[in-house]
Motif scaffolding. Sequence first.
Motif, mmCIF file in Angstrom:
data_model
loop_
_atom_site.group_PDB
_atom_site.id
_atom_site.type_symbol
_atom_site.label_atom_id
_atom_site.label_comp_id
_atom_site.label_asym_id
_atom_site.label_seq_id
_atom_site.Cartn_x
_atom_site.Cartn_y
_atom_site.Cartn_z
ATOM 1 N N TYR A 138 0.324 1.873 17.248
ATOM 2 C CA TYR A 138 1.605 2.088 16.581
ATOM 3 C C TYR A 138 2.642 1.076 17.073
ATOM 4 N N GLY A 139 2.626 0.785 18.362
ATOM 5 C CA GLY A 139 3.564 -0.183 18.916
ATOM 6 C C GLY A 139 3.396 -1.567 18.298
ATOM 7 N N ALA A 140 2.141 -1.967 18.092
ATOM 8 C CA ALA A 140 1.887 -3.265 17.459
ATOM 9 C C ALA A 140 2.384 -3.258 16.018
ATOM 10 N N ALA A 141 2.138 -2.146 15.303
ATOM 11 C CA ALA A 141 2.597 -2.050 13.909
ATOM 12 C C ALA A 141 4.126 -2.056 13.850
ATOM 13 N N ILE A 142 4.759 -1.331 14.768
ATOM 14 C CA ILE A 142 6.223 -1.305 14.816
ATOM 15 C C ILE A 142 6.757 -2.700 15.154
ATOM 16 N N GLY A 143 6.100 -3.383 16.072
ATOM 17 C CA GLY A 143 6.502 -4.737 16.442
ATOM 18 C C GLY A 143 6.384 -5.727 15.298
ATOM 19 N N SER A 144 5.466 -5.466 14.371
ATOM 20 C CA SER A 144 5.310 -6.380 13.235
ATOM 21 C C SER A 144 6.490 -6.286 12.270
#
Length: 170
Positions: A138-144
């Motif tokens: 989720y953190g990677a998706a939010i960072g995108s």
Amino acid sequence: PPPPLPPRRSDDDSSPPRDSGPSSSAPDERRRRSSRRRNRRRRLPDDHPDVASRKLTAKIRSAPTWREALSILRRADEDEDATKKNGAGGEFASPKTNVYHHGAALSRLRGAGRWREAIRHIECMNRNGGVRPNALCYGAAIGSCRPEGRWEVALDLLRTMREEEGGGIE
């Protein structure tokens, strides 16, 4: 000004070598012994599931493009039921994709700023029920979402993460 440095010793210096004999401590010796033991561990064969899984993660991370990273992940998902023979005649399953593989793909999407694809990937993970996304996914998706300033989308992802049975948060 600082005092001048002493001259460097050359290799052909005639002074006797320094002896570390009795001054070495017992903890240092124990550390050296345990390090030798670690180095003697049996090396896993290249087609062992743990080694294959790490190789797949590395392959996804080092893919030249985010599209290629997703393609590698998809191919691994399709081949997860295949088995390989090792040199000793045994069988190992090919690496089944796990949260680390998906996290590596999502990190590639984050690096490329591909927030739509990252959201689709998270939704697909939630829908298929195979691999549940964790907080890092989720953190990677939010960072995108950051490069294009999609903070509303990032907040929606955060809400989804909290609603999805804890979303990997324990």
